[in-house]
Design a protein around this motif. Sequence first.
Motif, PDB file in Angstrom:
ATOM      1  N   PRO A 104      49.640  45.191  28.577  1.00 58.43           N
ATOM      2  CA  PRO A 104      50.449  43.963  28.612  1.00 58.43           C
ATOM      3  C   PRO A 104      50.323  43.150  29.903  1.00 58.43           C
ATOM      4  CG  PRO A 104      51.703  45.717  27.569  1.00 58.43           C
ATOM      5  CD  PRO A 104      50.427  46.350  28.063  1.00 58.43           C
ATOM      6  N   LEU A 105      49.980  43.795  31.016  1.00 58.18           N
ATOM      7  CA  LEU A 105      49.811  43.074  32.284  1.00 58.18           C
ATOM      8  C   LEU A 105      48.710  42.020  32.193  1.00 58.18           C
ATOM      9  CD1 LEU A 105      51.113  43.319  35.123  1.00 58.18           C
ATOM     10  CD2 LEU A 105      49.270  44.893  35.750  1.00 58.18           C
ATOM     11  N   GLY A 106      47.645  42.297  31.421  1.00 61.77           N
ATOM     12  CA  GLY A 106      46.530  41.354  31.275  1.00 61.77           C
ATOM     13  C   GLY A 106      45.413  41.641  32.263  1.00 61.77           C
ATOM     14  N   VAL A 107      44.191  41.279  31.877  1.00 59.16           N
ATOM     15  CA  VAL A 107      42.994  41.683  32.625  1.00 59.16           C
ATOM     16  C   VAL A 107      43.020  41.224  34.085  1.00 59.16           C
ATOM     17  CG1 VAL A 107      40.474  41.456  32.780  1.00 59.16           C
ATOM     18  CG2 VAL A 107      41.555  41.810  30.554  1.00 59.16           C
ATOM     19  N   LYS A 108      43.344  39.962  34.327  1.00 55.94           N
ATOM     20  CA  LYS A 108      43.282  39.450  35.708  1.00 55.94           C
ATOM     21  C   LYS A 108      44.302  40.152  36.603  1.00 55.94           C
ATOM     22  CE  LYS A 108      43.310  35.302  38.567  1.00 55.94           C
ATOM     23  NZ  LYS A 108      43.471  33.837  38.632  1.00 55.94           N
ATOM     24  N   LYS A 109      45.534  40.309  36.112  1.00 55.06           N
ATOM     25  CA  LYS A 109      46.562  40.975  36.923  1.00 55.06           C
ATOM     26  C   LYS A 109      46.233  42.456  37.123  1.00 55.06           C
ATOM     27  CE  LYS A 109      50.472  37.896  36.109  1.00 55.06           C
ATOM     28  NZ  LYS A 109      51.747  37.696  35.378  1.00 55.06           N
ATOM     29  N   GLU A 110      45.633  43.092  36.119  1.00 54.40           N
ATOM     30  CA  GLU A 110      45.219  44.488  36.265  1.00 54.40           C
ATOM     31  C   GLU A 110      44.159  44.614  37.362  1.00 54.40           C
ATOM     32  OE1 GLU A 110      44.037  46.139  32.446  1.00 54.40           O
ATOM     33  OE2 GLU A 110      45.781  45.251  31.487  1.00 54.40           O
ATOM     34  N   HIS A 111      43.215  43.682  37.341  1.00 58.01           N
ATOM     35  CA  HIS A 111      42.152  43.647  38.355  1.00 58.01           C
ATOM     36  C   HIS A 111      42.760  43.523  39.760  1.00 58.01           C
ATOM     37  CE1 HIS A 111      38.102  42.095  39.868  1.00 58.01           C
ATOM     38  NE2 HIS A 111      38.927  41.743  40.834  1.00 58.01           N
ATOM     39  N   LEU A 112      43.622  42.539  39.938  1.00 54.92           N
ATOM     40  CA  LEU A 112      44.208  42.275  41.261  1.00 54.92           C
ATOM     41  C   LEU A 112      45.123  43.422  41.692  1.00 54.92           C
ATOM     42  CD1 LEU A 112      44.901  38.459  40.820  1.00 54.92           C
ATOM     43  CD2 LEU A 112      43.068  39.521  42.167  1.00 54.92           C
ATOM     44  N   HIS A 113      45.818  44.028  40.738  1.00 54.84           N
ATOM     45  CA  HIS A 113      46.693  45.160  41.068  1.00 54.84           C
ATOM     46  C   HIS A 113      45.883  46.334  41.617  1.00 54.84           C
ATOM     47  CE1 HIS A 113      50.361  47.607  40.841  1.00 54.84           C
ATOM     48  NE2 HIS A 113      49.522  48.588  40.545  1.00 54.84           N
ATOM     49  N   THR A 114      44.715  46.579  41.015  1.00 51.54           N
ATOM     50  CA  THR A 114      43.863  47.681  41.492  1.00 51.54           C
ATOM     51  C   THR A 114      43.378  47.410  42.911  1.00 51.54           C
ATOM     52  OG1 THR A 114      43.145  48.072  39.216  1.00 51.54           O
ATOM     53  CG2 THR A 114      41.845  49.100  40.950  1.00 51.54           C
ATOM     54  N   ARG A 115      43.026  46.173  43.206  1.00 52.15           N
ATOM     55  CA  ARG A 115      42.568  45.824  44.560  1.00 52.15           C
ATOM     56  C   ARG A 115      43.719  45.951  45.579  1.00 52.15           C
ATOM     57  NH1 ARG A 115      37.611  46.174  43.729  1.00 52.15           N
ATOM     58  NH2 ARG A 115      36.323  44.484  42.906  1.00 52.15           N
ATOM     59  N   ASP A 116      44.955  45.698  45.155  1.00 52.21           N
ATOM     60  CA  ASP A 116      46.096  45.664  46.077  1.00 52.21           C
ATOM     61  C   ASP A 116      46.859  46.981  46.161  1.00 52.21           C
ATOM     62  OD1 ASP A 116      45.582  43.011  46.607  1.00 52.21           O
ATOM     63  OD2 ASP A 116      47.004  42.260  45.114  1.00 52.21           O
ATOM     64  N   SER A 117      46.850  47.777  45.073  1.00 49.30           N
ATOM     65  CA  SER A 117      47.738  48.933  45.003  1.00 49.30           C
ATOM     66  C   SER A 117      47.020  50.142  44.406  1.00 49.30           C
ATOM     67  CB  SER A 117      48.986  48.556  44.194  1.00 49.30           C
ATOM     68  OG  SER A 117      49.964  49.562  44.281  1.00 49.30           O
ATOM     69  N   ALA A 118      47.299  50.487  43.137  1.00 45.88           N
ATOM     70  CA  ALA A 118      46.614  51.616  42.489  1.00 45.88           C
ATOM     71  C   ALA A 118      46.640  51.433  40.982  1.00 45.88           C
ATOM     72  CB  ALA A 118      47.260  52.943  42.875  1.00 45.88           C
ATOM     73  N   GLY A 119      45.502  51.690  40.344  1.00 46.09           N
ATOM     74  CA  GLY A 119      45.386  51.576  38.892  1.00 46.09           C
ATOM     75  C   GLY A 119      44.887  52.877  38.297  1.00 46.09           C
ATOM     76  N   LEU A 120      45.341  53.178  37.078  1.00 50.44           N
ATOM     77  CA  LEU A 120      44.897  54.385  36.381  1.00 50.44           C
ATOM     78  C   LEU A 120      44.046  53.999  35.183  1.00 50.44           C
ATOM     79  CD1 LEU A 120      45.268  57.499  36.641  1.00 50.44           C
ATOM     80  CD2 LEU A 120      46.889  57.313  34.747  1.00 50.44           C
ATOM     81  N   PHE A 121      42.868  54.598  35.092  1.00 56.40           N
ATOM     82  CA  PHE A 121      41.887  54.303  34.050  1.00 56.40           C
ATOM     83  C   PHE A 121      41.630  55.556  33.224  1.00 56.40           C
ATOM     84  CE2 PHE A 121      41.173  51.713  37.725  1.00 56.40           C
ATOM     85  CZ  PHE A 121      40.593  50.513  37.334  1.00 56.40           C
ATOM     86  N   ASP A 122      41.549  55.410  31.912  1.00 59.73           N
ATOM     87  CA  ASP A 122      41.117  56.510  31.052  1.00 59.73           C
ATOM     88  C   ASP A 122      39.605  56.390  30.868  1.00 59.73           C
ATOM     89  OD1 ASP A 122      40.748  58.499  29.191  1.00 59.73           O
ATOM     90  OD2 ASP A 122      41.755  57.464  27.540  1.00 59.73           O
ATOM     91  N   VAL A 123      38.859  57.349  31.402  1.00 60.01           N
ATOM     92  CA  VAL A 123      37.398  57.347  31.234  1.00 60.01           C
ATOM     93  C   VAL A 123      36.954  58.640  30.538  1.00 60.01           C
ATOM     94  CG1 VAL A 123      36.789  55.669  33.001  1.00 60.01           C
ATOM     95  CG2 VAL A 123      37.194  58.011  33.702  1.00 60.01           C
ATOM     96  N   SER A 124      37.825  59.134  29.656  1.00 58.74           N
ATOM     97  CA  SER A 124      37.560  60.401  28.959  1.00 58.74           C
ATOM     98  C   SER A 124      36.429  60.304  27.950  1.00 58.74           C
ATOM     99  CB  SER A 124      38.824  60.868  28.235  1.00 58.74           C
ATOM    100  OG  SER A 124      39.923  60.938  29.103  1.00 58.74           O
ATOM    101  N   HIS A 125      35.963  59.080  27.675  1.00 57.72           N
ATOM    102  CA  HIS A 125      34.827  58.928  26.759  1.00 57.72           C
ATOM    103  C   HIS A 125      33.509  59.356  27.407  1.00 57.72           C
ATOM    104  CE1 HIS A 125      35.077  55.426  29.250  1.00 57.72           C
ATOM    105  NE2 HIS A 125      34.094  54.769  28.683  1.00 57.72           N
ATOM    106  N   MET A 126      33.511  59.476  28.730  1.00 57.21           N
ATOM    107  CA  MET A 126      32.302  59.931  29.429  1.00 57.21           C
ATOM    108  C   MET A 126      31.998  61.379  29.060  1.00 57.21           C
ATOM    109  SD  MET A 126      31.776  57.254  31.587  1.00 57.21           S
ATOM    110  CE  MET A 126      31.175  57.572  33.217  1.00 57.21           C
TER     111      MET A 126
END
Length: 377
Positions: free
Chosen positions: A39-61
């Motif tokens: 719900p945050l949206g792509v741009k805000k998610e991007h900026l949040h990761t640069r400023d704070s911390a983001g969690l990504f699911d990469v379990s498909h690897m």
Amino acid sequence: MTQDNLTQDLLKTPLHGLHIDVGAKMVPFAGYDMPVQYPLGVKKEHLHTRDSAGLFDVSHMGQVRLYGDKAAQLLESLVPVDIIDLPVGKQRYAFFTNEKGGIMDDLMVANLGDHLFVVVNAACKEQDIAHLQAHLVDGVELEVLDDRALIALQGPKAAAVLARFAPQVADMVFMDVVQIELLGSNCIVSRSGYTGEDGYEISVPADKAEELARTLTAEDEVEWIGLGARDSLRLECGLCLYGHDLDTTTTPVEASLLWGIQKVRRTDGERAGGFPGADIILKQIETKDVARKRVGLVGQTKAPVREGAKLFDADDNEIGMVTSGTAGPTAGKPVSMAYVKTEFSALGTEVFADVRGKKLAMTVEKIPFVPQRYYRG
């Protein structure tokens, strides 16, 4: 075929239900039903990761273990990278090559002491595992880890967050890897990631993944981040995406990945060469003679230039193609990666991208477009 049928055919990560619960928009990706944004949206998610911390699911690897005294030798025969001298507790970037010197996939290799831990791309997972199995030698065993999830905690506040649950991670530096207990689960944690930021990738038992993800996202600094922002974050920091910026027709020299080929594998000595396509790749390194090069491009207008856009010189001759492009939320300008004829690869060169029939001016600029902020101690 209906959308419901299509979704049923897709694989799901152990965190699939949690993504639905938190309102993720799901899309097909590499055979999986994956969250492209929240719900945050792509741009805000991007900026949040640069400023704070983001969690990504990469379990498909794909996650694989290689056991045995000759495991490092085996893997080194398939990649132009120094695996034999990889210290215990360290991880290294590598790539499988084919007989023509092309890149079959890029991967991460960690030395955990009694075995090598290898992470490969989702879209190439089955091919990579078959490739390894086809080259197995006596005394080397391959274990495919189908029962583990993989999550990435990324951003300048990632270390502070994870250290609340495992204080020892604060002492790790970029490309360190450890096996530790996290919330009672046996996890493999590396200080690395795919955003250009400091952070960690955590391999966790599948049945413990949701508890760990919920615990981390409950921290004030952490937001869920989808594939959309993952793509723009990695592109701003100059990281290649396999199948887009790298493929089986592209050599490491064309891809500007010489930093990934250690000296011991490319200069005179018993371990130089000996990998698929070595004669082609080593000749390109020696002569610097390649027809095209991967470059960074910055737009002179505000319009993003996406993958597939053809590139032209001032005389309207076609000279290359864009392989990745984004609006560049942190860079503040459109940024792209592309392959161009070598004579157009010098910094400052002006080229023109065809975007819906309009020729937009772009300039060859240094990659990364945004400084990488890995923690090196």
